[in-house]
Design a protein around this motif. Structure first.
Motif, PDB file in Angstrom:
ATOM      1  N   LEU A 374       0.845  -1.189   0.000  1.00 33.22           N
ATOM      2  CA  LEU A 374       0.000   0.000   0.000  1.00 33.22           C
ATOM      3  C   LEU A 374       0.876   1.232   0.000  1.00 33.22           C
ATOM      4  O   LEU A 374       1.886   1.289   0.720  1.00 33.22           O
ATOM      5  CB  LEU A 374      -0.904  -0.001   1.239  1.00 33.22           C
ATOM      6  CG  LEU A 374      -1.744   1.260   1.467  1.00 33.22           C
ATOM      7  CD1 LEU A 374      -2.852   1.352   0.420  1.00 33.22           C
ATOM      8  CD2 LEU A 374      -2.323   1.274   2.878  1.00 33.22           C
ATOM      9  N   THR A 375       0.480   2.231  -0.795  1.00 30.58           N
ATOM     10  CA  THR A 375       1.176   3.509  -0.829  1.00 30.58           C
ATOM     11  C   THR A 375       0.226   4.591  -0.338  1.00 30.58           C
ATOM     12  O   THR A 375      -0.894   4.714  -0.838  1.00 30.58           O
ATOM     13  CB  THR A 375       1.657   3.851  -2.250  1.00 30.58           C
ATOM     14  OG1 THR A 375       2.566   2.834  -2.686  1.00 30.58           O
ATOM     15  CG2 THR A 375       2.368   5.188  -2.279  1.00 30.58           C
ATOM     16  N   VAL A 376       0.664   5.359   0.638  1.00 28.89           N
ATOM     17  CA  VAL A 376      -0.105   6.481   1.188  1.00 28.89           C
ATOM     18  C   VAL A 376       0.675   7.755   0.917  1.00 28.89           C
ATOM     19  O   VAL A 376       1.880   7.821   1.194  1.00 28.89           O
ATOM     20  CB  VAL A 376      -0.341   6.306   2.696  1.00 28.89           C
ATOM     21  CG1 VAL A 376      -1.133   7.498   3.250  1.00 28.89           C
ATOM     22  CG2 VAL A 376      -1.077   5.009   2.977  1.00 28.89           C
ATOM     23  N   GLU A 377      -0.009   8.767   0.373  1.00 36.03           N
ATOM     24  CA  GLU A 377       0.628  10.046   0.052  1.00 36.03           C
ATOM     25  C   GLU A 377      -0.085  11.175   0.778  1.00 36.03           C
ATOM     26  O   GLU A 377      -1.319  11.217   0.822  1.00 36.03           O
ATOM     27  CB  GLU A 377       0.603  10.311  -1.452  1.00 36.03           C
ATOM     28  CG  GLU A 377       1.416   9.328  -2.276  1.00 36.03           C
ATOM     29  CD  GLU A 377       1.370   9.674  -3.763  1.00 36.03           C
ATOM     30  OE1 GLU A 377       0.606  10.592  -4.118  1.00 36.03           O
ATOM     31  OE2 GLU A 377       2.081   9.011  -4.537  1.00 36.03           O
ATOM     32  N   VAL A 378       0.716  12.091   1.325  1.00 32.61           N
ATOM     33  CA  VAL A 378       0.197  13.348   1.864  1.00 32.61           C
ATOM     34  C   VAL A 378       0.889  14.463   1.093  1.00 32.61           C
ATOM     35  O   VAL A 378       2.083  14.700   1.264  1.00 32.61           O
ATOM     36  CB  VAL A 378       0.462  13.468   3.377  1.00 32.61           C
ATOM     37  CG1 VAL A 378       0.002  14.839   3.885  1.00 32.61           C
ATOM     38  CG2 VAL A 378      -0.248  12.366   4.138  1.00 32.61           C
ATOM     39  N   ARG A 379       0.119  15.143   0.226  1.00 28.87           N
ATOM     40  CA  ARG A 379       0.670  16.178  -0.642  1.00 28.87           C
ATOM     41  C   ARG A 379       0.098  17.534  -0.240  1.00 28.87           C
ATOM     42  O   ARG A 379      -1.045  17.633   0.219  1.00 28.87           O
ATOM     43  CB  ARG A 379       0.332  15.881  -2.108  1.00 28.87           C
ATOM     44  CG  ARG A 379       0.704  14.475  -2.560  1.00 28.87           C
ATOM     45  CD  ARG A 379       0.629  14.333  -4.070  1.00 28.87           C
ATOM     46  NE  ARG A 379      -0.695  14.618  -4.597  1.00 28.87           N
ATOM     47  CZ  ARG A 379      -1.625  13.697  -4.816  1.00 28.87           C
ATOM     48  NH1 ARG A 379      -1.382  12.417  -4.518  1.00 28.87           N
ATOM     49  NH2 ARG A 379      -2.802  14.035  -5.323  1.00 28.87           N
ATOM     50  N   ASP A 380       0.905  18.563  -0.422  1.00 27.08           N
ATOM     51  CA  ASP A 380       0.434  19.905  -0.057  1.00 27.08           C
ATOM     52  C   ASP A 380       0.868  20.917  -1.097  1.00 27.08           C
ATOM     53  O   ASP A 380       1.721  20.636  -1.959  1.00 27.08           O
ATOM     54  CB  ASP A 380       0.955  20.298   1.333  1.00 27.08           C
ATOM     55  CG  ASP A 380       2.472  20.383   1.397  1.00 27.08           C
ATOM     56  OD1 ASP A 380       3.043  21.273   0.742  1.00 27.08           O
ATOM     57  OD2 ASP A 380       3.084  19.556   2.103  1.00 27.08           O
ATOM     58  N   GLY A 381       0.287  22.084  -0.992  1.00 22.73           N
ATOM     59  CA  GLY A 381       0.627  23.197  -1.889  1.00 22.73           C
ATOM     60  C   GLY A 381       1.448  24.251  -1.192  1.00 22.73           C
ATOM     61  O   GLY A 381       1.358  25.435  -1.538  1.00 22.73           O
ATOM     62  N   GLY A 382       2.222  23.848  -0.216  1.00 24.59           N
ATOM     63  CA  GLY A 382       3.055  24.782   0.541  1.00 24.59           C
ATOM     64  C   GLY A 382       4.353  25.124  -0.165  1.00 24.59           C
ATOM     65  O   GLY A 382       4.505  24.906  -1.378  1.00 24.59           O
TER      66      GLY A 382
END
Length: 455
Positions: A374-382
Motif C-alpha cells: 500500500l502507498t499512502v501520500e500526503v501532498r500539499d501546496g506549501g
C-alpha cells in the motif's frame, strides 16, 4: 612481571617461547636419535668392508698393524681357529652363536646384546679355515658421535634464544599500535573528540584504527546535530515558558482582572498545550529508540483508518480555508500494519502539511495499492522542500533548525517519529516534490501475504 604476562605482548612472547622450546626439545631428541643411528650404521658399514677385505686374504699378515688401524676406528679384531677357539683383543665380544655360524662357512652381520653393552659384530669365514671377527661396542660408537651431537644441541639452543627474542620483538610490533588505538578509544570514551589515531601495524590493526577514526567523525557529527537540536528546542520551549511566567506574574500581581482574565486563561492553555506537545514528542521519540516500543502488525483495512483521519482534519481545513481533498479507491485497502500507529503517522503528516499550506492551497490525502503493498501520500501546496531538505527531512530537528523563524514549524520531531514508526512497521517513508506545488510525503507499507490456494 605478572601484569606484563597479562598483556598481548607478554602472552604472545610466552606462547612463542613455549612453542619454540617444545620445537627445539623435539628437534634435539630427534637429532640425537638420528645422529646415533647414523653413527651405528656407518660403523656397521666400515666393519663389513674391513671384514670382507680380511676374509679374502690368504693370511691375516701383521696383526699388530691391523689392530692399530682398527683401533683407530674403535674396532676390535678376533680370530676364530678351526677348533673354535677365539683369540685377539675382541675375543670377549664374540658370542658362541657367531663362532658356530662362522665355522659352518656363514658370514655374520648382527648386533649382540651383551651383559653390559650392545656390540656391532661382523664375522667372515676364512678360506684356510676358521674365521675373522670385527666387533665394536655401540656405546663407543655413540661416544664418538657425541661431539657432533653437542654441536647440534648448541646450535638448537642458539636458535631457541633467537626465536624467543624475535618473538618478543614481534609481540611488541603487534601490540604497540593496538595500545595506541586503545588509548585513542579511551580518550573518545572520556568525551574527547578529533582524536588523532596514528596509523601503522598489521592490516587488521590499521583497519581498526580507520574504523575508530570514522567513529570519531560520526560522533562529532551526531553530537553537533544534537547540540543544534537542543539549542533550537530549548529556544522553542523557552518562548511558551516566558509567556506562561509573564501572565502568571500578571495574575499574581493583580494586573489582569475582569474581562481580561478569560483571554489570559486561553493564552495560558494554548502555551501549556504547546509545551505538552513538545514533551509528548520527546517522550515518543525516546520510546521509539528503545527496544520496548511495541508495534502489533495484523491485517487491517487502511481505507477505514484514512477516512477517519481525514474526517478529523476536515474542520482544520475549513477553518484555515485550505482546499482539502481525499483520494481513495472505492474498495478496501488491505495492509498488514498496526492501525493505531498508521493513524499516528498520517495525523502527523497531515498536521505538518496543514501548518505550512497557505489559504486556498490544496492538501491531499491519497492512497492506492501498488505491487505487493500500500502507498499512502500526503501532498500539499506549501513552499515545498529542496533536494538538500529531502536528504535530512527525517533527521530529528534538521528542518526545524533550518526553517525556524522563516515558516511555521512544529517541535522538529514529528517527521523523525513518523520515519521510525514506519520502519518498525516494515515499511519506508520518503519525500519528493508534489504536483500541487509543495511536498509529497510517501509511505509504503507491505501488503497482506497471499495464503495457499485451496483446490
Amino acid at each position: 612481571m605478572r601484569r606484563w604476562f597479562g598483556t598481548l605482548a607478554g602472552r604472545t612472547t610466552a606462547v612463542i617461547a613455549a612453542v619454540a622450546t617444545v620445537a627445539v626439545v623435539l628437534a634435539g631428541l630427534l637429532a640425537a636419535q638420528l645422529v646415533n643411528a647414523t653413527a651405528v650404521d656407518e660403523a656397521k658399514k666400515y666393519l663389513a668392508v674391513e671384514a670382507d677385505s680380511l676374509s679374502k686374504q690368504s693370511s691375516l699378515g701383521s696383526l699388530q698393524d691391523l689392530r692399530t688401524d682398527l683401533l683407530t676406528h674403535g674396532a676390535r679384531l678376533a680370530q676364530i681357529s678351526t677348533d673354535g677357539r677365539v683369540t685377539g683383543g675382541g675375543a670377549r665380544l664374540v658370542d658362541a652363536k657367531t663362532v658356530a655360524e662362522v665355522l659352518t662357512g656363514k658370514s655374520v652381520s648382527t648386533s649382540v646384546n651383551g651383559p653390559q653393552n650392545t656390540v656391532v659384530l661382523e664375522a667372515r669365514p676364512l678360506a684356510a679355515g676358521g674365521g675373522v671377527v670385527l666387533a665394536q661396542p655401540v656405546s663407543e660408537i655413540r661416544a664418538a658421535a657425541a661431539p657432533l651431537l653437542s654441536r647440534m644441541l648448541i646450535a638448537l639452543a642458539v636458535c631457541l634464544v633467537f626465536a624467543i627474542v624475535a618473538g618478543g620483538l614481534l609481540a611488541q610490533w603487534l601490540s604497540r599500535p593496538l595500545v595506541r588505538t586503545a588509548h585513542s578509544a579511551h580518550r573518545l570514551a572520556a568525551g574527547e573528540r578529533s582524536v588523532a589515531v596514528a596509523p601503522g601495524g598489521p592490516a587488521e590493526v590499521v583497519e581498526v584504527s580507520q574504523a575508530l577514526a570514522a567513529l570519531d567523525a560520526a560522533l562529532r557529527t551526531s553530537e553537533g546535530r544534537q547540540r543544534e537540536f537542543l539549542l533550537s528546542i530549548s529556544h522553542e520551549i523557552r518562548t511558551p515558558l516566558t509567556a506562561l511566567r509573564g501572565y502568571a506574574e500578571a495574575l499574581a500581581d493583580g494586573v489582569v482582572s475582569g474581562d481580561d482574565v478569560g483571554g489570559v486563561g486561553r493564552t495560558l492553555v494554548a502555551e501549556t498545550n504547546r509545551l505538552d506537545r513538545f514533551v509528548r514528542d520527546l517522550l515518543e521519540l525516546a520510546r521509539l529508540e528503545s527496544d520496548d516500543f511495541r508495534v502489533e502488525l495484523q491485517p487491517v483495512d487502511a481505507s477505514l483508518i484514512l477516512r477517519e483521519s481525514w474526517q478529523a482534519w476536515q474542520a482544520v481545513c475549513v477553518q484555515k480555508g485550505i482546499a482539502g481533498r481525499l483520494e481513495l479507491p472505492s474498495g478496501p485497502l488491505p495492509v498488514r500494519s498496526d492501525g493505531q500507529r498508521l493513524r499516528q503517522v498520517v495525523d502527523g503528516l497531515l498536521e505538518n502539511a496543514l501548518r505550512v499550506t497557505p489559504e486556498s492551497a490544496p492538501v491531499v490525502l491519497a492512497a492506492y495499492l501498488s505491487g505487493n503493498g500500500l502507498t499512502v501520500e500526503v501532498r500539499d501546496g506549501g513552499p515545498g522542500l529542496t533536494e538538500a531538505d529531502a536528504s535530512v527531512a527525517f533527521e530529528r530537528g534538521a528542518l526545524f533548525a533550518r526553517y525556524s523563524g522563516e515558516r511555521p514549524v512544529g517541535s522538529g520531531l514529528g517527521l523523525s517519529i513518523a520515519a521510525r514508526i514506519v520502519q518498525r512497521m516494515g515499511g519506508r517513508i520518503s519525500v519528493r516534490a508534489a504536483r500541487e506545488g509543495g511536498a509529497a510525503f510517501v509511505v509504503e507499507l507491505p501488503g497482506i501475504p497471499a495464503g495457499p490456494r485451496q483446490t
